[in-house]
Design a protein around this motif. Structure first.
Motif, PDB file in Angstrom:
ATOM      1  N   GLY A  30       0.793  -1.219   0.000  1.00 32.57           N
ATOM      2  CA  GLY A  30       0.000   0.000   0.000  1.00 32.57           C
ATOM      3  C   GLY A  30       0.826   1.268   0.000  1.00 32.57           C
ATOM      4  O   GLY A  30       0.495   2.243   0.684  1.00 32.57           O
ATOM      5  N   ARG A  31       1.910   1.274  -0.776  1.00 36.04           N
ATOM      6  CA  ARG A  31       2.781   2.438  -0.887  1.00 36.04           C
ATOM      7  C   ARG A  31       2.978   2.775  -2.371  1.00 36.04           C
ATOM      8  O   ARG A  31       2.541   2.041  -3.259  1.00 36.04           O
ATOM      9  CB  ARG A  31       4.148   2.172  -0.235  1.00 36.04           C
ATOM     10  CG  ARG A  31       4.092   1.906   1.274  1.00 36.04           C
ATOM     11  CD  ARG A  31       3.757   3.162   2.051  1.00 36.04           C
ATOM     12  NE  ARG A  31       3.903   2.976   3.482  1.00 36.04           N
ATOM     13  CZ  ARG A  31       2.959   2.543   4.305  1.00 36.04           C
ATOM     14  NH1 ARG A  31       1.764   2.214   3.812  1.00 36.04           N
ATOM     15  NH2 ARG A  31       3.179   2.420   5.586  1.00 36.04           N
ATOM     16  N   ILE A  32       3.634   3.896  -2.612  1.00 32.86           N
ATOM     17  CA  ILE A  32       4.003   4.239  -3.977  1.00 32.86           C
ATOM     18  C   ILE A  32       5.516   4.270  -4.078  1.00 32.86           C
ATOM     19  O   ILE A  32       6.192   4.393  -3.048  1.00 32.86           O
ATOM     20  CB  ILE A  32       3.397   5.618  -4.413  1.00 32.86           C
ATOM     21  CG1 ILE A  32       3.853   6.754  -3.476  1.00 32.86           C
ATOM     22  CG2 ILE A  32       1.892   5.535  -4.473  1.00 32.86           C
ATOM     23  CD1 ILE A  32       5.065   7.456  -3.894  1.00 32.86           C
ATOM     24  N   PRO A  33       6.034   4.094  -5.301  1.00 26.16           N
ATOM     25  CA  PRO A  33       5.366   3.934  -6.582  1.00 26.16           C
ATOM     26  C   PRO A  33       5.126   2.473  -6.930  1.00 26.16           C
ATOM     27  O   PRO A  33       5.649   1.567  -6.268  1.00 26.16           O
ATOM     28  CB  PRO A  33       6.363   4.556  -7.553  1.00 26.16           C
ATOM     29  CG  PRO A  33       7.697   4.227  -6.948  1.00 26.16           C
ATOM     30  CD  PRO A  33       7.494   4.307  -5.453  1.00 26.16           C
ATOM     31  N   THR A  34       4.361   2.269  -7.994  1.00 29.89           N
ATOM     32  CA  THR A  34       4.139   0.958  -8.583  1.00 29.89           C
ATOM     33  C   THR A  34       4.060   1.143 -10.095  1.00 29.89           C
ATOM     34  O   THR A  34       3.522   2.150 -10.554  1.00 29.89           O
ATOM     35  CB  THR A  34       2.825   0.330  -8.089  1.00 29.89           C
ATOM     36  OG1 THR A  34       2.858   0.204  -6.657  1.00 29.89           O
ATOM     37  CG2 THR A  34       2.588  -1.049  -8.694  1.00 29.89           C
ATOM     38  N   ILE A  35       4.589   0.178 -10.836  1.00 33.06           N
ATOM     39  CA  ILE A  35       4.390   0.197 -12.280  1.00 33.06           C
ATOM     40  C   ILE A  35       3.677  -1.072 -12.719  1.00 33.06           C
ATOM     41  O   ILE A  35       3.775  -2.116 -12.070  1.00 33.06           O
ATOM     42  CB  ILE A  35       5.708   0.339 -13.079  1.00 33.06           C
ATOM     43  CG1 ILE A  35       6.643  -0.850 -12.835  1.00 33.06           C
ATOM     44  CG2 ILE A  35       6.392   1.658 -12.779  1.00 33.06           C
ATOM     45  CD1 ILE A  35       7.830  -0.894 -13.808  1.00 33.06           C
ATOM     46  N   VAL A  36       2.949  -0.953 -13.808  1.00 34.68           N
ATOM     47  CA  VAL A  36       2.371  -2.098 -14.509  1.00 34.68           C
ATOM     48  C   VAL A  36       2.935  -2.066 -15.917  1.00 34.68           C
ATOM     49  O   VAL A  36       2.839  -1.043 -16.600  1.00 34.68           O
ATOM     50  CB  VAL A  36       0.831  -2.025 -14.532  1.00 34.68           C
ATOM     51  CG1 VAL A  36       0.253  -3.151 -15.387  1.00 34.68           C
ATOM     52  CG2 VAL A  36       0.264  -2.089 -13.117  1.00 34.68           C
ATOM     53  N   ASP A  37       3.532  -3.182 -16.335  1.00 33.24           N
ATOM     54  CA  ASP A  37       4.122  -3.271 -17.668  1.00 33.24           C
ATOM     55  C   ASP A  37       3.144  -3.980 -18.595  1.00 33.24           C
ATOM     56  O   ASP A  37       3.042  -5.204 -18.586  1.00 33.24           O
ATOM     57  CB  ASP A  37       5.458  -4.012 -17.607  1.00 33.24           C
ATOM     58  CG  ASP A  37       6.185  -4.023 -18.951  1.00 33.24           C
ATOM     59  OD1 ASP A  37       5.599  -3.547 -19.945  1.00 33.24           O
ATOM     60  OD2 ASP A  37       7.326  -4.520 -18.997  1.00 33.24           O
TER      61      ASP A  37
END
Length: 244
Positions: A64-71
């Motif tokens: 539940g933190r940032i950042p996150t990427i979706v490829d």
């Protein structure tokens, strides 16, 4: 923020979907993507609405933190933790990570130095001064402990940068990208960087990079973190956001 659909391929959209916010960790992938001139889609995460705790987001980032990427180019593969994201992007795009095995190892060592040292220590220095103290929890011992340790870690960086333009090799690497937003926020952490000439020269070199500075304006600028603009008003607003 829209629900995250990790298994849906979006034709015509860039591979990288980035969920982030204007924080030291949140800027890291933005700096990489801008410096590498990689197209991406930005989804700003609103902490005031606790979007980072939404069930759809937690499917991507259980912490539940940032950042996150979706490829999207890798079947919607999700990556969380800012250092892991930089590592993933470096491997995917072949940028900011040397092919030489020893330089790669050194880059990963300095990346871990930031993740395990500079980030946590400066983060705690910021917390106790910028959040706890204005909200009635003044702890001089904790403040001194984290400010002093942050200064020591910046001194390690200063020594490393003596005779070097970058932390590893002859070009910017993911170690520089990871470390810069934290080291540059010394003002917000209350850390004195006087006498750290090599560190300050390195900061100035990255300050002069247009792509990095463009990344720091997203999802919205926070100049006070770097000691610019109305820092007192920004500090008051920051503390108020964390009142229980």
């Amino acid at each position: 923020m829209r629900a995250c659909e990790t298994e849906v391929m979006n034709e015509g959209k860039p591979d990288i979907l980035l969920y982030t916010a204007p924080t030291m960790n949140g800027w890291k992938p933005l700096i990489f993507l801008h410096e590498a001139d990689v197209p991406y889609e930005l989804s700003a995460v609103d902490f005031s609405k606790k979007e980072q705790k939404a069930p759809e987001y937690l499917k991507l980032n259980p912490n539940g933190r940032i950042p996150t990427i979706v490829d999207r180019g890798n079947n919607g593969f999700a990556v969380f933790e800012s250092g892991a994201i930089l590592w993933y992007l470096a491997e995917k795009y072949g940028r900011f990570l040397s092919e030489d095995p020893n330089e790669r190892s050194q880059t990963h060592q300095w990346l871990m130095f930031q993740m395990g040292g500079i980030g946590p220590m400066m983060g705690q220095a910021m917390y106790f001064q910028r959040i706890a103290r204005p909200n009635g929890h003044d702890d001089p011992y904790a403040i001194k402990r984290y400010v002093d340790e942050s200064r020591r870690l910046l001194e390690v960086l200063d020594s490393r940068l003596q005779g070097r333009e970058w932390l590893v090799g002859e070009e910017m690497s993911i170690a520089d990208i990871a470390t810069y937003p934290w080291a540059r926020s010394y003002f917000w952490a209350g850390v004195d960087v006087s006498g750290l000439d090599h560190l300050n020269a390195w900061l100035a070199r990255i300050d002069a990079r247009p792509a990095t500075q463009a990344a720091l304006q997203l999802p919205k600028p926070r100049p006070a973190v770097f000691g610019q603009g109305d820092t007192e008003a920004a500090a008051a607003a920051n503390a108020a956001n964390y009142k229980e």
